[in-house]
Design a protein around this motif. Structure first.
Motif, PDB file in Angstrom:
ATOM      1  N   LEU A 199       0.848  -1.201   0.000  1.00  0.00           N
ATOM      2  CA  LEU A 199       0.000   0.000   0.000  1.00  0.00           C
ATOM      3  C   LEU A 199       0.878   1.243   0.000  1.00  0.00           C
ATOM      4  N   ILE A 200       0.561   2.170  -0.877  1.00  0.00           N
ATOM      5  CA  ILE A 200       1.277   3.446  -0.896  1.00  0.00           C
ATOM      6  C   ILE A 200       0.232   4.567  -0.840  1.00  0.00           C
ATOM      7  N   HIS A 201       0.680   5.763  -0.469  1.00  0.00           N
ATOM      8  CA  HIS A 201      -0.288   6.829  -0.190  1.00  0.00           C
ATOM      9  C   HIS A 201       0.165   8.145  -0.811  1.00  0.00           C
ATOM     10  N   LEU A 202      -0.560   8.605  -1.794  1.00  0.00           N
ATOM     11  CA  LEU A 202      -0.205   9.841  -2.488  1.00  0.00           C
ATOM     12  C   LEU A 202      -1.147  10.961  -2.043  1.00  0.00           C
ATOM     13  N   VAL A 203      -0.880  12.170  -2.520  1.00  0.00           N
ATOM     14  CA  VAL A 203      -1.839  13.268  -2.266  1.00  0.00           C
ATOM     15  C   VAL A 203      -1.999  14.106  -3.530  1.00  0.00           C
ATOM     16  N   SER A 204      -3.230  14.501  -3.759  1.00  0.00           N
ATOM     17  CA  SER A 204      -3.518  15.366  -4.903  1.00  0.00           C
ATOM     18  C   SER A 204      -3.133  16.803  -4.558  1.00  0.00           C
ATOM     19  N   ILE A 205      -2.615  17.510  -5.554  1.00  0.00           N
ATOM     20  CA  ILE A 205      -2.280  18.931  -5.355  1.00  0.00           C
ATOM     21  C   ILE A 205      -3.537  19.725  -4.973  1.00  0.00           C
ATOM     22  N   GLN A 223      -3.616  28.242  16.304  1.00  0.00           N
ATOM     23  CA  GLN A 223      -2.848  27.480  17.289  1.00  0.00           C
ATOM     24  C   GLN A 223      -1.769  26.758  16.502  1.00  0.00           C
ATOM     25  N   ASP A 224      -0.961  25.994  17.217  1.00  0.00           N
ATOM     26  CA  ASP A 224       0.093  25.251  16.521  1.00  0.00           C
ATOM     27  C   ASP A 224      -0.447  23.885  16.100  1.00  0.00           C
ATOM     28  N   TYR A 225      -0.178  23.521  14.854  1.00  0.00           N
ATOM     29  CA  TYR A 225      -0.651  22.229  14.358  1.00  0.00           C
ATOM     30  C   TYR A 225       0.414  21.546  13.542  1.00  0.00           C
ATOM     31  N   ILE A 226       0.379  20.220  13.577  1.00  0.00           N
ATOM     32  CA  ILE A 226       1.184  19.424  12.641  1.00  0.00           C
ATOM     33  C   ILE A 226       0.226  18.437  11.991  1.00  0.00           C
ATOM     34  N   VAL A 227       0.184  18.453  10.660  1.00  0.00           N
ATOM     35  CA  VAL A 227      -0.721  17.525   9.966  1.00  0.00           C
ATOM     36  C   VAL A 227      -0.009  16.823   8.820  1.00  0.00           C
ATOM     37  N   ASN A 228      -0.445  15.587   8.561  1.00  0.00           N
ATOM     38  CA  ASN A 228       0.002  14.875   7.361  1.00  0.00           C
ATOM     39  C   ASN A 228      -1.038  15.124   6.283  1.00  0.00           C
ATOM     40  N   LEU A 229      -0.602  15.369   5.057  1.00  0.00           N
ATOM     41  CA  LEU A 229      -1.558  15.566   3.959  1.00  0.00           C
ATOM     42  C   LEU A 229      -1.468  14.381   2.998  1.00  0.00           C
ATOM     43  N   ALA A 230      -2.594  13.678   2.863  1.00  0.00           N
ATOM     44  CA  ALA A 230      -2.629  12.513   1.959  1.00  0.00           C
ATOM     45  C   ALA A 230      -4.055  12.355   1.455  1.00  0.00           C
ATOM     46  N   ASP A 231      -4.201  11.533   0.407  1.00  0.00           N
ATOM     47  CA  ASP A 231      -5.538  11.268  -0.131  1.00  0.00           C
ATOM     48  C   ASP A 231      -6.360  10.437   0.861  1.00  0.00           C
ATOM     49  N   LYS A 232      -7.638  10.245   0.480  1.00  0.00           N
ATOM     50  CA  LYS A 232      -8.580   9.582   1.387  1.00  0.00           C
ATOM     51  C   LYS A 232      -8.076   8.212   1.857  1.00  0.00           C
ATOM     52  N   GLU A 233      -7.584   7.421   0.910  1.00  0.00           N
ATOM     53  CA  GLU A 233      -7.123   6.069   1.232  1.00  0.00           C
ATOM     54  C   GLU A 233      -5.803   5.807   0.524  1.00  0.00           C
ATOM     55  N   PRO A 234      -4.968   4.932   1.114  1.00  0.00           N
ATOM     56  CA  PRO A 234      -3.802   4.477   0.333  1.00  0.00           C
ATOM     57  C   PRO A 234      -4.269   3.571  -0.798  1.00  0.00           C
ATOM     58  N   VAL A 235      -3.403   3.316  -1.765  1.00  0.00           N
ATOM     59  CA  VAL A 235      -3.769   2.425  -2.888  1.00  0.00           C
ATOM     60  C   VAL A 235      -2.708   1.344  -3.021  1.00  0.00           C
ATOM     61  N   TYR A 236      -3.113   0.216  -3.612  1.00  0.00           N
ATOM     62  CA  TYR A 236      -2.119  -0.813  -3.911  1.00  0.00           C
ATOM     63  C   TYR A 236      -1.291  -0.350  -5.097  1.00  0.00           C
ATOM     64  N   LEU A 237       0.018  -0.514  -4.980  1.00  0.00           N
ATOM     65  CA  LEU A 237       0.900  -0.106  -6.074  1.00  0.00           C
ATOM     66  C   LEU A 237       0.509  -0.829  -7.368  1.00  0.00           C
ATOM     67  N   VAL A 241      -0.232   0.868 -11.016  1.00  0.00           N
ATOM     68  CA  VAL A 241       0.532   0.491 -12.205  1.00  0.00           C
ATOM     69  C   VAL A 241      -0.419  -0.052 -13.285  1.00  0.00           C
ATOM     70  N   ASP A 242      -1.387  -0.869 -12.871  1.00  0.00           N
ATOM     71  CA  ASP A 242      -2.372  -1.397 -13.834  1.00  0.00           C
ATOM     72  C   ASP A 242      -3.192  -0.266 -14.450  1.00  0.00           C
ATOM     73  N   LEU A 243      -3.591   0.677 -13.617  1.00  0.00           N
ATOM     74  CA  LEU A 243      -4.381   1.815 -14.113  1.00  0.00           C
ATOM     75  C   LEU A 243      -3.628   2.543 -15.236  1.00  0.00           C
ATOM     76  N   ASP A 307      -9.792  10.607  -4.101  1.00  0.00           N
ATOM     77  CA  ASP A 307      -9.618   9.200  -4.441  1.00  0.00           C
ATOM     78  C   ASP A 307      -8.437   9.146  -5.426  1.00  0.00           C
ATOM     79  N   SER A 308      -7.315   8.584  -4.985  1.00  0.00           N
ATOM     80  CA  SER A 308      -6.083   8.652  -5.801  1.00  0.00           C
ATOM     81  C   SER A 308      -6.273   8.071  -7.201  1.00  0.00           C
ATOM     82  N   LEU A 309      -6.898   6.886  -7.300  1.00  0.00           N
ATOM     83  CA  LEU A 309      -6.978   6.231  -8.611  1.00  0.00           C
ATOM     84  C   LEU A 309      -7.820   7.065  -9.576  1.00  0.00           C
TER      85      LEU A 309
END
Ligand SMILES: NC(=O)c1ccc[n+]([C@@H]2O[C@H](COP(=O)([O-])OP(=O)(O)OC[C@H]3O[C@@H](n4cnc5c(N)ncnc54)[C@H](OP(=O)(O)O)[C@@H]3O)[C@@H](O)[C@H]2O)c1
Length: 328
Positions: A199-205, A223-237, A241-243, A307-309
């Motif tokens: 599983l890998i996890h990308l983010v849309s611009i 306030q002070d925040y730290i956040v990770n930015l990623a798409d809704k779900e990870p996807v299978y590599l 690749v198939d897509l 949705d990354s795909l």
């Protein structure tokens, strides 16, 4: 009118952020080394383009005159293998330190810093990694981004509200990174697809644009925040690749080209031994899982996660309109 200082506005993420915030009507100062090369700069009526390195003394004096309300710091030498440690340290660490010092003397109301999930290491120690997962950066790029984070937190804590956002690998129009490179390798049947699913996890611009706009607008974010930015779900590599392969040929990626995890591990160990960090990270990215917890992001700013795909498919249609197979 709220005044924003945006560094790195000439880069992939920066151009999108500049477009988003200038169309929202903010008054913007955008330092860059080659402003004359910035496309359609005359269309940006509320943006002042400045020439130079974002941390040079000359530009720091210009910032004083502009007197920004907020700083959005996007500039960095991005990715591994782009120079010596000295270069990364000067731009990513010392450059950030100078901006932080400027933020303190000019008493800006908010400091936004674009870090990276790479500070967790290519494969985080905990999956999905949340913002509190321990840092384990590898290579000059990730180490310098982590040091910049630490500088911001240590110096601004209790003084200036700061938001550290950590995008994962980002895709979108104008990018020449992960997805375009993957497309090239998949189309030429040179992509070393691992034989087990990861599983890998990308983010849309689009998510980064939305997040930054909301982070500038929202008073609740004072306030002070730290956040990770990623798409809704990870996807299978494999699915990604198939897509891509199906988009160009109508068929999934040939299974005969799959490579065993053993060979990847061997490659990773060898590149570690030979101190080929860039190769090591590339091999890790396509053979080990990396994904992130985004629940805090949804709670924080109500961003619409993608949705990354679906998004990558739309991107392929824009980037390669005449290459689509009939069925895609
Ligand atoms: N793209 C991704 O997948 C990704 C993922 C996670 C985090 N990030 C972070 O997002 C931010 C923007 O990344 P990006 O993808 O937009 O990168 P980019 O396209 O390479 O742009 C980087 C910007 O940094 C400035 N810069 C680069 N080298 C410099 C140097 N030696 N001296 C001074 N300025 C320099 C450039 O400004 P000028 O040339 O105009 O001076 C450029 O606008 C970075 O902080 C990066 O760490 C990116």
């Amino acid at each position: 009118m709220i005044r924003l200082l945006i560094t790195g506005a000439s880069g992939f993420i920066g151009r999108h952020v500049l477009e988003e915030l200038s169309s929202a009507g903010y008054s913007i100062l955008a330092p860059m080394r080659r402003p004359m090369e910035f496309p359609d700069r005359n269309l940006y009526k509320n943006v002042i383009f400045l020439e130079g390195k974002f941390y040079s003394d000359t530009l720091l004096r210009e910032y004083e005159n502009f007197n920004p309300d907020m700083i959005i710091h996007l500039s960095a030498i991005r990715g591994e293998g782009r120079g010596r440690w000295k270069d990364y340290y000067e731009v990513n660490v010392l450059g950030t330190k100078k901006l932080v010092e400027f933020a303190l003397t000019s008493q800006v109301s908010r400091f936004l810093y674009c870090s990276t999930v790479g500070i967790f290491g290519t494969t985080p120690s905990r999956l999905p990694a949340d913002p509190w997962t321990s840092a384990n950066p590898e290579g000059y790029y990730h180490i310098s981004k982590y040091q910049a984070e630490k500088t911001i937190i240590q110096q601004l804590r209790g003084k200036i509200p700061h938001i550290l956002f950590r995008p994962t690998i980002t895709y979108g129009e104008g990018d020449n990174g992960f997805i375009p490179r993957l497309v090239k390798l998949v189309r030429s049947h040179m992509f070393p697809l691992i034989s087990r699913d990861i599983l890998i996890h990308l983010v849309s611009i689009k998510t980064i644009r939305e997040f930054v706009r909301k982070a500038v607008q929202k008073e609740a974010l004072e306030q002070d925040y730290i956040v990770n930015l990623a798409d809704k779900e990870p996807v299978y590599l494999t699915d990604l690749v198939d897509l891509i392969h199906k988009y160009f040929t109508g068929k999934p990626y040939p299974r005969i080209l799959k490579i065993s995890p053993f060979l990847f591990n061997l490659g990773i160990q060898l590149s570690k031994l030979l101190k080929q960090t860039s190769l090591q990270i590339s091999l890790q990215l396509v053979s080990q899982p990396w994904y992130y917890d985004t629940s805090h992001l949804e709670n924080l700013c109500d961003c619409t996660l993608k949705d990354s795909l679906k998004e990558v498919h739309e991107l392929l249609k824009k980037m390669y309109p005449s290459h689509a197979a009939k069925s895609s």
